[in-house]
Write a protein that holds these residues in place. Structure first.
Motif, PDB file in Angstrom:
ATOM      1  N   MET A  31     -14.654   3.499 -11.609  1.00 23.11           N
ATOM      2  CA  MET A  31     -14.545   2.064 -11.800  1.00 23.11           C
ATOM      3  C   MET A  31     -13.718   1.514 -10.660  1.00 23.11           C
ATOM      4  O   MET A  31     -12.564   1.911 -10.475  1.00 23.11           O
ATOM      5  N   ALA A  32     -14.302   0.642  -9.864  1.00 23.95           N
ATOM      6  CA  ALA A  32     -13.679   0.246  -8.598  1.00 23.95           C
ATOM      7  C   ALA A  32     -13.574  -1.267  -8.484  1.00 23.95           C
ATOM      8  O   ALA A  32     -14.414  -2.015  -8.987  1.00 23.95           O
ATOM      9  N   LYS A  33     -12.534  -1.665  -7.787  1.00 26.77           N
ATOM     10  CA  LYS A  33     -12.322  -3.075  -7.473  1.00 26.77           C
ATOM     11  C   LYS A  33     -11.965  -3.153  -5.993  1.00 26.77           C
ATOM     12  O   LYS A  33     -11.163  -2.348  -5.497  1.00 26.77           O
ATOM     13  N   ALA A  34     -12.558  -4.083  -5.273  1.00 24.64           N
ATOM     14  CA  ALA A  34     -12.289  -4.202  -3.840  1.00 24.64           C
ATOM     15  C   ALA A  34     -10.802  -4.413  -3.597  1.00 24.64           C
ATOM     16  O   ALA A  34     -10.177  -5.260  -4.244  1.00 24.64           O
ATOM     17  N   PRO A  35     -10.206  -3.634  -2.687  1.00 24.98           N
ATOM     18  CA  PRO A  35      -8.763  -3.767  -2.419  1.00 24.98           C
ATOM     19  C   PRO A  35      -8.458  -5.003  -1.577  1.00 24.98           C
ATOM     20  O   PRO A  35      -8.634  -5.017  -0.362  1.00 24.98           O
ATOM     21  N   GLN A  36      -7.999  -6.043  -2.234  1.00 27.53           N
ATOM     22  CA  GLN A  36      -7.689  -7.301  -1.573  1.00 27.53           C
ATOM     23  C   GLN A  36      -6.275  -7.739  -1.930  1.00 27.53           C
ATOM     24  O   GLN A  36      -5.866  -7.673  -3.091  1.00 27.53           O
ATOM     25  N   SER A  37      -5.553  -8.197  -0.944  1.00 24.12           N
ATOM     26  CA  SER A  37      -4.175  -8.624  -1.144  1.00 24.12           C
ATOM     27  C   SER A  37      -4.098  -9.723  -2.201  1.00 24.12           C
ATOM     28  O   SER A  37      -4.839 -10.709  -2.150  1.00 24.12           O
ATOM     29  N   GLY A  38      -3.195  -9.532  -3.165  1.00 22.93           N
ATOM     30  CA  GLY A  38      -3.020 -10.502  -4.232  1.00 22.93           C
ATOM     31  C   GLY A  38      -3.943 -10.305  -5.411  1.00 22.93           C
ATOM     32  O   GLY A  38      -3.771 -10.960  -6.444  1.00 22.93           O
ATOM     33  N   ARG A  39      -4.912  -9.386  -5.277  1.00 21.93           N
ATOM     34  CA  ARG A  39      -5.864  -9.142  -6.361  1.00 21.93           C
ATOM     35  C   ARG A  39      -5.892  -7.680  -6.787  1.00 21.93           C
ATOM     36  O   ARG A  39      -6.539  -7.352  -7.784  1.00 21.93           O
ATOM     37  N   SER A  40      -5.225  -6.819  -6.060  1.00 23.37           N
ATOM     38  CA  SER A  40      -5.274  -5.388  -6.332  1.00 23.37           C
ATOM     39  C   SER A  40      -3.902  -4.869  -6.727  1.00 23.37           C
ATOM     40  O   SER A  40      -2.897  -5.206  -6.085  1.00 23.37           O
ATOM     41  N   LYS A  41      -3.872  -4.053  -7.771  1.00 22.92           N
ATOM     42  CA  LYS A  41      -2.646  -3.389  -8.220  1.00 22.92           C
ATOM     43  C   LYS A  41      -1.478  -4.383  -8.309  1.00 22.92           C
ATOM     44  O   LYS A  41      -0.372  -4.116  -7.836  1.00 22.92           O
ATOM     45  N   THR A  42      -1.730  -5.507  -8.934  1.00 22.26           N
ATOM     46  CA  THR A  42      -0.699  -6.553  -8.987  1.00 22.26           C
ATOM     47  C   THR A  42       0.507  -6.133  -9.833  1.00 22.26           C
ATOM     48  O   THR A  42       1.601  -6.672  -9.646  1.00 22.26           O
ATOM     49  N   ARG A  43       0.330  -5.184 -10.738  1.00 20.88           N
ATOM     50  CA  ARG A  43       1.464  -4.724 -11.552  1.00 20.88           C
ATOM     51  C   ARG A  43       2.442  -3.882 -10.718  1.00 20.88           C
ATOM     52  O   ARG A  43       3.538  -3.583 -11.187  1.00 20.88           O
ATOM     53  N   LEU A  44       2.057  -3.535  -9.502  1.00 15.68           N
ATOM     54  CA  LEU A  44       2.954  -2.815  -8.602  1.00 15.68           C
ATOM     55  C   LEU A  44       3.750  -3.771  -7.716  1.00 15.68           C
ATOM     56  O   LEU A  44       4.482  -3.335  -6.829  1.00 15.68           O
ATOM     57  N   CYS A  45       3.606  -5.062  -7.957  1.00 12.95           N
ATOM     58  CA  CYS A  45       4.315  -6.071  -7.159  1.00 12.95           C
ATOM     59  C   CYS A  45       5.298  -6.849  -8.047  1.00 12.95           C
ATOM     60  O   CYS A  45       4.858  -7.675  -8.865  1.00 12.95           O
ATOM     61  N   PRO A  46       6.587  -6.661  -7.880  1.00  7.92           N
ATOM     62  CA  PRO A  46       7.259  -5.667  -7.052  1.00  7.92           C
ATOM     63  C   PRO A  46       7.190  -4.283  -7.696  1.00  7.92           C
ATOM     64  O   PRO A  46       6.750  -4.200  -8.832  1.00  7.92           O
ATOM     65  N   PRO A  47       7.555  -3.239  -6.971  1.00  5.80           N
ATOM     66  CA  PRO A  47       8.331  -3.204  -5.727  1.00  5.80           C
ATOM     67  C   PRO A  47       7.507  -3.408  -4.458  1.00  5.80           C
ATOM     68  O   PRO A  47       8.068  -3.608  -3.394  1.00  5.80           O
ATOM     69  N   LEU A  48       6.167  -3.330  -4.557  1.00  9.22           N
ATOM     70  CA  LEU A  48       5.347  -3.484  -3.357  1.00  9.22           C
ATOM     71  C   LEU A  48       5.057  -4.950  -3.082  1.00  9.22           C
ATOM     72  O   LEU A  48       5.109  -5.799  -3.976  1.00  9.22           O
ATOM     73  N   THR A  49       4.729  -5.250  -1.844  1.00  9.40           N
ATOM     74  CA  THR A  49       4.179  -6.555  -1.500  1.00  9.40           C
ATOM     75  C   THR A  49       2.694  -6.547  -1.843  1.00  9.40           C
ATOM     76  O   THR A  49       2.083  -5.483  -1.998  1.00  9.40           O
ATOM     77  N   PRO A  50       2.048  -7.700  -1.947  1.00  8.22           N
ATOM     78  CA  PRO A  50       0.610  -7.722  -2.211  1.00  8.22           C
ATOM     79  C   PRO A  50      -0.201  -6.953  -1.172  1.00  8.22           C
ATOM     80  O   PRO A  50      -1.170  -6.267  -1.525  1.00  8.22           O
ATOM     81  N   ASP A  51       0.164  -7.049   0.112  1.00  8.52           N
ATOM     82  CA  ASP A  51      -0.551  -6.303   1.145  1.00  8.52           C
ATOM     83  C   ASP A  51      -0.401  -4.798   0.942  1.00  8.52           C
ATOM     84  O   ASP A  51      -1.363  -4.034   1.068  1.00  8.52           O
ATOM     85  N   GLN A  52       0.804  -4.358   0.616  1.00 11.63           N
ATOM     86  CA  GLN A  52       1.038  -2.934   0.396  1.00 11.63           C
ATOM     87  C   GLN A  52       0.278  -2.429  -0.827  1.00 11.63           C
ATOM     88  O   GLN A  52      -0.291  -1.333  -0.814  1.00 11.63           O
ATOM     89  N   ALA A  53       0.257  -3.219  -1.873  1.00  9.44           N
ATOM     90  CA  ALA A  53      -0.467  -2.831  -3.076  1.00  9.44           C
ATOM     91  C   ALA A  53      -1.959  -2.707  -2.800  1.00  9.44           C
ATOM     92  O   ALA A  53      -2.623  -1.782  -3.291  1.00  9.44           O
ATOM     93  N   ALA A  54      -2.506  -3.615  -2.007  1.00 10.77           N
ATOM     94  CA  ALA A  54      -3.922  -3.551  -1.665  1.00 10.77           C
ATOM     95  C   ALA A  54      -4.231  -2.304  -0.845  1.00 10.77           C
ATOM     96  O   ALA A  54      -5.258  -1.650  -1.047  1.00 10.77           O
ATOM     97  N   CYS A  55      -3.346  -1.959   0.074  1.00 13.89           N
ATOM     98  CA  CYS A  55      -3.580  -0.776   0.895  1.00 13.89           C
ATOM     99  C   CYS A  55      -3.439   0.508   0.084  1.00 13.89           C
ATOM    100  O   CYS A  55      -4.159   1.478   0.309  1.00 13.89           O
TER     101      CYS A  55
END
Length: 232
Positions: free
Chosen positions: A1-25
């Motif tokens: 199950m996949a979602k395109a890795p895009q800043s602000g839309r991916s792994k948002t529960r990891l922000c913080p400690p990550l930034t949106p760009d880092q979470a997307a990467c």
């Protein structure tokens, strides 16, 4: 199950400690490692790898982060579903039904939040599902969800009336299987990475699938190097 890795839309529960760009990467790295593990599993079991994705129109953002040979399958929840099958359950049921409709003997929906999941879990699931008679395979997560559900038929009841954001998903799935008399074989549990605590565990843990793309991304994080927003 996949979602395109895009800043602000991916792994948002990891922000913080990550930034949106880092979470997307990091999300992109998870996708690559997950699909590479699927590719490795296909060398010892009859497995066809798909990325069941949403929303439509994000294929160009997703494809560069998948292992070669990974096919795309739209699973956006727009397909008709029985009453009670809502939210993420509609996406899961759509993916299973469409894979079976393509002629596969069984279908597994697999989380992309478990980059270190041992490859042998995937081959074990395939072996169980390819044995005679109807059954399902469940791989439960330690937080109460599941990382894998494999089926030989699209049993809609397994996706009905489930609180997908809660910690009772795996137990509710077991209950639905009992209701319909479906044998559910369980794999060993594993952990998914969806919050700061599980991210810390991932950083410390060296077990399971080596996940080289994830390890590379984590090395950049630990060095406090900003990750590129486009994850190229």
């Amino acid at each position: 199950m996949a979602k395109a890795p895009q800043s602000g839309r991916s792994k948002t529960r990891l922000c913080p400690p990550l930034t949106p760009d880092q979470a997307a990467c990091l999300s992109a790295a998870f996708l690559r490692d997950t699909t590479e593990s699927m590719r490795a599993a296909a060398r010892s079991a009859p497995i066809a790898a798909y990325a069941a994705y949403a929303p439509a129109g994000t294929e160009a953002f997703l494809t560069p982060h998948l292992a070669p040979g990974t096919a795309l399958l739209l699973a956006d929840g727009d397909a008709p579903a029985p009453a009670g099958v809502e939210g993420f359950g509609r996406c899961l049921l759509q993916a299973v039904a469409d894979l079976l409709a393509r002629g596969h003997a069984a279908a597994c929906v697999l989380s992309s939040d478990t980059p270190t999941l041992p490859t042998r879990f995937l081959t074990t699931a395939a072996d169980i599902l390819l044995a005679p008679s109807d059954r399902g395979v469940l791989g439960a997560c330690e937080d109460g969800g599941y990382y894998l559900l494999g089926l030989k038929r699209a049993h809609a009841r397994l996706f009905a009336d489930i609180a997908w954001s809660g910690d009772t998903v795996a137990e509710a799935t077991r209950a639905r299987a009992r209701e319909i008399g479906l044998e559910l074989v369980e794999l060993d549990s594993w952990y998914d990475v969806d919050d700061a605590a599980s991210l810390a565990r991932l950083i410390a843990d060296q077990g399971g699938y080596p996940a080289p793309e994830t390890r590379s991304a984590l090395s950049r994080l630990e060095a406090a190097t900003p990750l590129a927003g486009n994850c190229a």
